[in-house]
Design an enzyme around this catalytic site. Structure first.
Site, PDB file in Angstrom:
ATOM      1  N   TRP A   1     -30.238  -9.860 -22.388  1.00  0.00           N
ATOM      2  CA  TRP A   1     -30.291  -9.585 -20.949  1.00  0.00           C
ATOM      3  C   TRP A   1     -30.377  -8.060 -20.745  1.00  0.00           C
ATOM      4  O   TRP A   1     -29.710  -7.287 -21.426  1.00  0.00           O
ATOM      5  CB  TRP A   1     -29.035 -10.140 -20.257  1.00  0.00           C
TER       6      TRP A   1
ATOM      7  N   ASP B   1     -32.659 -10.898  -1.065  1.00  0.00           N
ATOM      8  CA  ASP B   1     -32.319 -11.533  -2.346  1.00  0.00           C
ATOM      9  C   ASP B   1     -31.190 -12.542  -2.146  1.00  0.00           C
ATOM     10  O   ASP B   1     -30.961 -13.050  -1.036  1.00  0.00           O
ATOM     11  CB  ASP B   1     -31.965 -10.429  -3.360  1.00  0.00           C
ATOM     12  N   ASP B   2     -30.474 -12.812  -3.193  1.00  0.00           N
ATOM     13  CA  ASP B   2     -29.422 -13.824  -3.243  1.00  0.00           C
ATOM     14  C   ASP B   2     -28.385 -13.634  -2.118  1.00  0.00           C
ATOM     15  O   ASP B   2     -28.030 -12.517  -1.782  1.00  0.00           O
ATOM     16  CB  ASP B   2     -28.730 -13.660  -4.609  1.00  0.00           C
TER      17      ASP B   2
ATOM     18  N   LYS C   1     -39.251 -14.888  -4.294  1.00  0.00           N
ATOM     19  CA  LYS C   1     -38.796 -14.570  -5.653  1.00  0.00           C
ATOM     20  C   LYS C   1     -38.095 -15.827  -6.160  1.00  0.00           C
ATOM     21  O   LYS C   1     -37.087 -16.246  -5.598  1.00  0.00           O
ATOM     22  CB  LYS C   1     -37.832 -13.387  -5.596  1.00  0.00           C
ATOM     23  N   TRP C   2     -38.680 -16.465  -7.169  1.00  0.00           N
ATOM     24  CA  TRP C   2     -38.144 -17.715  -7.727  1.00  0.00           C
ATOM     25  C   TRP C   2     -37.342 -17.341  -8.966  1.00  0.00           C
ATOM     26  O   TRP C   2     -37.907 -16.955  -9.983  1.00  0.00           O
ATOM     27  CB  TRP C   2     -39.310 -18.639  -8.071  1.00  0.00           C
ATOM     28  N   ASP C   3     -36.044 -17.492  -8.850  1.00  0.00           N
ATOM     29  CA  ASP C   3     -35.147 -17.050  -9.913  1.00  0.00           C
ATOM     30  C   ASP C   3     -34.643 -18.244 -10.721  1.00  0.00           C
ATOM     31  O   ASP C   3     -34.755 -19.407 -10.291  1.00  0.00           O
ATOM     32  CB  ASP C   3     -33.968 -16.290  -9.278  1.00  0.00           C
ATOM     33  N   MET C   4     -34.035 -17.970 -11.862  1.00  0.00           N
ATOM     34  CA  MET C   4     -33.497 -19.020 -12.748  1.00  0.00           C
ATOM     35  C   MET C   4     -32.481 -18.316 -13.637  1.00  0.00           C
ATOM     36  O   MET C   4     -32.863 -17.581 -14.535  1.00  0.00           O
ATOM     37  CB  MET C   4     -34.673 -19.573 -13.562  1.00  0.00           C
TER      38      MET C   4
ATOM     39  N   CYS D   1     -38.905 -14.997 -11.894  1.00  0.00           N
ATOM     40  CA  CYS D   1     -37.788 -14.183 -12.362  1.00  0.00           C
ATOM     41  C   CYS D   1     -36.831 -15.122 -13.078  1.00  0.00           C
ATOM     42  O   CYS D   1     -36.746 -16.302 -12.745  1.00  0.00           O
ATOM     43  CB  CYS D   1     -37.118 -13.572 -11.130  1.00  0.00           C
TER      44      CYS D   1
ATOM     45  N   ASP E   1     -33.649  -7.109 -15.321  1.00  0.00           N
ATOM     46  CA  ASP E   1     -32.641  -6.618 -14.379  1.00  0.00           C
ATOM     47  C   ASP E   1     -32.285  -5.168 -14.681  1.00  0.00           C
ATOM     48  O   ASP E   1     -31.510  -4.555 -13.957  1.00  0.00           O
ATOM     49  CB  ASP E   1     -31.373  -7.477 -14.468  1.00  0.00           C
TER      50      ASP E   1
HETATM   51  C1  GLA Z   1     -30.914 -12.416 -11.156  1.00  0.00           C
HETATM   52  C2  GLA Z   1     -32.124 -11.584 -10.817  1.00  0.00           C
HETATM   53  C3  GLA Z   1     -31.728 -10.430  -9.935  1.00  0.00           C
HETATM   54  C4  GLA Z   1     -31.079 -10.964  -8.688  1.00  0.00           C
HETATM   55  C5  GLA Z   1     -29.903 -11.837  -9.033  1.00  0.00           C
HETATM   56  C6  GLA Z   1     -29.336 -12.525  -7.815  1.00  0.00           C
HETATM   57  O1  GLA Z   1     -30.054 -11.738 -11.991  1.00  0.00           O
HETATM   58  O2  GLA Z   1     -32.768 -11.137 -11.967  1.00  0.00           O
HETATM   59  O3  GLA Z   1     -32.837  -9.644  -9.621  1.00  0.00           O
HETATM   60  O4  GLA Z   1     -32.021 -11.681  -7.940  1.00  0.00           O
HETATM   61  O5  GLA Z   1     -30.252 -12.838  -9.967  1.00  0.00           O
HETATM   62  O6  GLA Z   1     -28.291 -13.341  -8.098  1.00  0.00           O
END
Ligand code: GLA
Length: 744
Positions: A200, A367-368, A477-480, A527, A549
């Site tokens: 990471w 974002d989140d 932004k589709w995160d995982m 992402c 990140d």
């Molecule tokens: C991941 C993404 C970040 C951000 C956080 C939000 O870590 O890589 O850019 O969006 O989640 O929880």
């Protein structure tokens, strides 16, 4: 010239495209398909001697006694398991009678213009005018199985893309326990190999080692490629470097568990193979059913790693990435994650947008934390409805405020996840991936939704769609944010649980396909906890992926160098963030952070209302640089000039227009070397006889000696490429500069 031929008299196939040839032959009586050659273009058709079929003592038709010796050294184009080739096999099928010794021999072939898609999977695409495909059907007559090998080539591109379809015609149910996308047998030529490794915030670092005897490889069992390993491998001659030597690159268009391996044999042959990782894979094939593997991309370069990278970039830009933004400059965004984390409300966001819009920033990405009860990262994933306590007036109002300031609005989702503390989990605990009766292991306090289930993906999508239709949202932004574990689905029967991982990835693909179909102008950025799912599969759905990140300008040098080995700069999500950097604590100049991010999609990840006045004042200039250079960066040829990871002092790379008319050179002096005044670098890709001016980013001439000061200087391309220029080794660490090379 693109040409695919079956040479009846020679019983061989020859593919010629751009500067490369790919040749296969059928062994006369047995009908085995062997690999003869892949590399720089060759003029002769008859090169079957390269397969060594008639070298004593192995030829089976002449020496039945030593049949296994033949199998164990024959360069099988798609090696099978259990008949005597004791190297790694590409395919393993447990037949209806429980055997797994498969023998595949030639049955038929087809050659046609264009290329078909792969059912449910991302793949390169092309049309009848620029793409040709060869299909070779192999069969195991006793087992009633066919393997169809697909090869496609694209006009002007030194690459062959391959995948395989396994068809069950046995009349019984069989189980596929291994199905590689492609296998490539070569003689070892004192090869080195490069793989990418990481963690990471430290993704895709380059690792070069010798190809040793036995099996070496990279794989993922995380349900996604992960931060740690990457499906890419390249084999290169020992003396090959950035700009010289022969290099073979292989990459997989896939976003799940993979395995890419290299095996050096007793006879100094090398087998390079890629595909779905077999560890957790078992696919039931009923009679008449078929299975298609993901696509593998094979690139050959006679011009070192740089040539390989440029081929990957061209192929991915022209024949993989799709959609509205494929060839467009992307809006400069500002993302609130590192600016506010979960601590925001509508007022704070509008203030950021207000300030950012005046500086030339074009899109606010929320974002989140905007949904459900998501006040921290312990809850609410799955509850995709806006939290009006945080966002008074909801997303519609926010979008209006942001739009009123001339900016677009983007939004973060993590569709594949479910928090134990969520309305969704309380309503549907069986929707989480889990082993019956056991609570799954958590990561970031979250579980994974069972994306093998259509009812689950339909539901998630209905919520996402509703949100996107509720306001003017132009980016997602589709995160995982966690790997998959405790694999189990409430819907898959026991004998098909081995299909879980692949079905999960297909569930993700299906949803992304729906998203980009329903919202064709949406800019989708993938992402995964930074760059854990930076792969060619995801690029089929969204033109850019969040690289890491870690936005520290120094760490980014290595991440972006490793990423650019395969992926075009237009795909690399890169932002300027605040210092001390949130991932590593390093402080670097704002200019340097800007220069590094300009070689990606470019944007900001900071609270623009709270950074120093001095830094803020630099933003309009960086915005202007983005508009000045993004076409070049996005569409140009990429050349790596120097690598900090190798020299431990400085980094340098270049984006050159395809016609050689201009270039942008970025240099970062990471670590001042005592008593060194300047460094010589050579440029690439220019026209030998054209005359160029070298400019600093403020438009002044880049001068190399005191006597040049105040003059307008011109240099021929030949001088810049053969003799080079001197870049001052600046006082202090982390200083960077841009040099604009412009045809006079
Ligand atoms: C991941 C993404 C970040 C951000 C956080 C939000 O870590 O890589 O850019 O969006 O989640 O929880």
């Amino acid at each position: 010239m693109t040409d695919i031929r079956y040479l009846e008299d020679l019983k061989s196939f020859k593919i010629d495209v751009a500067h490369i040839s790919y040749v296969m032959g059928i062994v006369d009586k047995e009908g085995f398909l062997g690999h003869a050659y892949f590399g720089k273009h060759i003029a002769d058709d008859d090169v079957s001697y390269l397969m060594r079929v008639f070298e004593p003592p192995f030829t089976p038709e002449r020496n039945e006694r030593d049949r296994l010796s033949f199998y164990d050294c024959f360069p099988f184009e798609y090696p099978t398991h259990g008949i005597g080739d004791f190297r790694e096999s590409a395919v393993r099928i447990e037949t209806g009678s429980g055997n797994y010794a498969n023998s595949l021999t030639f049955k038929s072939h087809r050659i046609y213009d264009g290329k078909e898609g792969i059912q449910g999977l991302p793949a390169t695409w092309g049309n009848a005018a620029d793409t040709k495909t060869l299909e070779i059907t192999l069969e195991d007559r006793e087992a009633g199985i066919e393997a169809i090998l697909y090869y496609s080539v694209f006009e002007g591109i030194d690459a062959v893309v391959r995948h395989t379809k396994i068809v069950n015609k046995s009349g019984k149910t069989v189980y596929l326990t291994k199905a590689a996308s492609a296998s490539l047998d070569m003689d070892n030529r004192d090869f080195d190999k490069i793989t990418l490794f990481g963690s990471w915030a430290r993704e895709r670092h380059i690792n070069r080692t010798a190809v040793n005897y036995g099996i070496q490889g990279m794989c993922s069992r995380r349900g996604e490629p992960g931060h740690q390993e990457h499906a890419f491998t390249c084999l290169m001659e020992k003396n090959a470097g950035q700009n010289n030597g022969e290099v073979y690159g292989i990459d997989l268009v896939y976003s799940g568990n993979f395995r890419t391996l290299t095996e050096r044999s007793q006879f100094d042959q090398v087998r390079l193979m890629t595909g779905i990782d077999p560890e957790d894979f078992r696919w039931e094939l009923k009679d008449g059913a078929s299975f298609e593997t993901p696509e593998a991309v094979l690139v050959f370069s006679a011009e070192g790693l740089g040539g390989m990278s440029r081929t990957f970039h061209d192929l991915y830009r022209e024949h993989l990435i799709r959609g509205y933004y494929r060839d467009k400059k992307r809006p400069i965004l500002i993302n609130n994650w590192e600016a506010t984390y979960f601590d925001f409300n509508a007022e704070k966001l509008v203030n950021i947008a207000d300030c950012a819009s005046k500086l030339g920033i074009e899109m606010l990405v929320l974002d989140d934390g905007w949904f459900g009860n998501r006040f921290d990262d312990n809850r609410a994933l799955g509850d995709w409805y806006v939290n009006e306590k945080k966002l008074e007036g909801g997303l519609k109002k926010l979008a209006e405020e942001v739009n009123r300031r001339g900016m677009k609005l983007g939004l973060w989702f993590e569709p594949e996840m479910i928090s134990p503390d969520s309305d969704l989990y309380r309503a549907h605990p069986d929707w989480a991936v889990h082993v019956q009766g056991r609570r799954p292991g958590l990561a970031r306090n979250q579980m994974v939704l069972d994306f093998t289930r259509e009812d689950v993906t339909d539901y998630v999508y209905s919520l996402i769609k509703k949100v996107l239709e509720s306001a003017n949202i132009e980016y997602v932004k589709w995160d995982m944010n966690r790997p998959l574990s405790d694999i189990g689905s409430a819907c898959l029967p026991a004998e098909r649980m081995g299909e879980f991982h692949h079905r999960y990835v297909m569930g993700v693909y299906k949803l992304q396909e729906r998203l980009v179909t329903d919202f064709p102008k949406l800019l989708l950025e993938n992402c995964s906890g930074g760059g854990a799912r930076f792969d060619a599969g995801m690029l089929y759905y969204g033109p850019q992926i969040w690289c890491s990140d870690d936005t520290d300008a120094v760490e980014r040098l290595e991440i972006q160098e490793g990423t650019a080995l395969i992926y075009p700069l237009s795909a690399m999500g890169a932002h300027v963030s605040d210092c001390p950097n949130h991932a590593v604590g390093r402080t670097t100049p704002f200019e340097t952070r800007g220069h590094v991010a300009l070689s990606g999609t470019f944007g900001y990840e900071l609270d623009v209302t709270r950074i120093s006045e001095e830094d803020r004042k630099l933003i309009p200039h960086q915005v202007e640089l983005y508009h000045r250079f993004n076409d070049l960066v996005r569409t140009g040829d990429y050349y790596r000039i120097a690598s900090f990871s190798e020299n431990h002092a400085f980094d340098c790379w270049e984006s050159v227009a395809k016609d050689g008319s201009e270039a942008l050179v970025t240099c970062v002096n990471v670590r001042k070397t005592a008593n060194v005044k300047s460094r010589r670098i050579k440029l690439f890709g220019l026209q030998e006889n054209a005359s160029y001016r070298l400019l600093n980013e403020d438009g002044s001439d880049f001068v190399q000696t005191m006597s040049e000061e105040g003059k307008t200087l011109y240099f021929h391309g030949s001088t810049l490429m053969n003799a080079g220029i001197n870049i001052p080794d600046t006082w202090g660490d982390f200083r960077s500069r841009l040099i604009h090379v412009k045809q006079a």
